[in-house]
Design a protein around this motif. Sequence first.
Motif: not given
Length: 747
Positions: A43, A171, A173, A229-230, A393, A396-397, A400, A668, A670
């Motif tokens: 990325n 990372k 996705i 990564k996307q 971040d 972020a979820e 994680t 998702y 992300d």
Amino acid sequence: MSGLLGRLGSWCARHGKAVLALWVAVAVLLTAGSLLFPGPVNNDVAIPGTDAQRAHDLMREGFGPGYDTGGTVQMVLYSPDGPLTVQSRKNAVQRAMDEIRALPNVTEVQTPYRTGGLASSLQIGLITVKLQGHDTDKVAEISRQVSDAAAPVRAAGIEAVPAVASTPADKEIKTGTSEIIGVLCALLVLLFAFGTVVAAMIPIFTALVSIATGLGLISLLGHLVDVPKQASIMATMIGLGVGIDYALFLLSRHRGLLASGVPVHEAVRRVVASSGGAVVFAGGTVIIALSALMLAGFPMLQTLGWITGISVVCAVVTAVTLVPALLGLLGHRVNALRLPFAGGRKGGHGASGWSALGTWVARRPWRVLALSVVILGALTAPALGMKLGTLDDGYAEKGTDARRAYELLEAGFGPGFNGPLIVVASLDVKVPDPESEPAVLKELKRKVTAVDGVAHVADPVLNDAGTAVLVQAIPDYGPGDPRALDVVEGVRAIRLDGAELHVGGQVAGMADANARMAERTPIVMAVVVALSAVLLLLAFRSPVVAIKAAVMNLVSLGAAFGALSLVFSFGLGSALVGMDPPVGVDDSFLTAVFFTVPIDSYIPLMLFAVLFGLSMDYEVFLLTAVRQAYLRHGDNRRAVAEGLGSTGRVITSAALIMVAVFVAFIAYPDPMVKIFGVGLAVAVAVDATVIRGLLVPSTMALLGRLNWWCPRWLDRILPNLSVEGHDEEEETPAEEPRGRLVGAGLR
């Protein structure tokens, strides 16, 4: 084009087993290759020609990969039961550092007990691991090994979280649950639309083959080019939606021809010659829109555009080859396994409701136009409040490593620690003694410290050659805070005699990205709109239709951006799409449900390109139906009603499928995928209902004969391009009204 496509469809129908076997083999081989030899993702958000990129290049040249953010891995330590300075904990940290030093490619391990390595609470510390070289694959692997080597500190009751903000290449996705949900929802819509299990499974099967082929190609391309990564998730979202839709359009037309008594292979030929042309044209507009991102001046966005286009190409090719092969193999069994109370009229043409709506709109065009403008204006208005920023971040979820490390670093060292500014200066005069501290270094630190919004400035570091100096500055604000961009501009405004300053880092890169997007967005939009209008002009030979279609697509985009602003910029429903409150907010109910989320600066432009292309799908199918009806009898308002009636059911089913797919991806974790899911779902829903059901028919009814007017000089120079060829089953066209209302492009 229709003749060529008709012959292709006929050949595929007659050689169905060979075509099916070939597609399955290609999909299986590419999937196996991507699993056995997965391509790396990267990325890299570098933007050539910007100040942040110059800072990055100078740091690499002057200080080597050890100082490059791509050559480090960090481990955040947190001792909940007391300070890390307790001897037993120090011993555990030392054992972990010894294990990390023994790892391959590790050149240096910096202790958390150094200056700046421990937070003021003494409970949070940071181990920094410097790596040899700049191989992103090694960084990803070493980060996992470093985490495993931290077992001694975990045994001592210390939390150890890897913070690999230094490189996003580790990372990718991953795809999975959302795709399954999207496919199941699409299958449910198809079952109700067609009423037979066999017919419903054809679009699903072809879309899955298309996705498997596209993802396999994208993964293997990772060995040749930097794949974001996307890429896989975007390719899956778009490819799954258009893949099912394109097969749906062909299948719906085919079942109608079978119901009217046309032989199977002849029906396949007619379908591919007619509706296949519309599919190729619609897919081409999506690819053109994505290709225009090459003008964005943002390498990651450029790559993301053409790689996503691969999935669209696969969807188009499978639609005009694999679908005819399956239809030829199945014959009349395409209507097998019929379900009760589903499918409407035999042949899938239950369009009476849409015909009634078309007649109602054609009789009241001014009222419908006013209603459409009010609805779309209300949906678009919030777009004026869209807030761009850095989706770091901190969003972020929860649970994680990225989110936990971000929280610990902010709690221990302040919000700006997650987005430090890297100030690199090239010196006009070489410093002969690297051990000395020339005045220029002191002056640089003093001026950076004096910038408003700078919380801390580390001691300057001179490179071994004495030609460059590096300073790390910690802002008062996190990388997602707009005020951090002001700090970047303040540092860049510094003028230092004997040195040339450049500012890099995540926040500086975002500032440059915002500037580049503001500069290039009008260019990209103008190119997409102009090329799409030209294609429509070639297809329908009508300047009015071409211009109107481009404007309608822009209107649906406004509604999508309005929805994004409401959900993310105003925070009205951010929690409902699964976003977690950002770091630092209180735990009250209101902040847990309503909180704002920044939108990365490149997302609106990417959405524009994707949505403009997707919106053209429904425009093409509606316009071709209206045009064919007009050619039969020459009554414009009747043609509008008939066109909406004949396409309403299939367009609605296609839109429901696409909305279901995009909504499924909102689940998702992300944040970027959630933003794309919301924007795409709202845009398609609005486009297929308000735009195609109300606004387009009402404007076409009001324009009357002007819809198909073309100047004589323009008609003479336009090539004869057919979107949907004239079929044998069509009636003889009515005599064209006087005034040069040209329809050769559709004959």
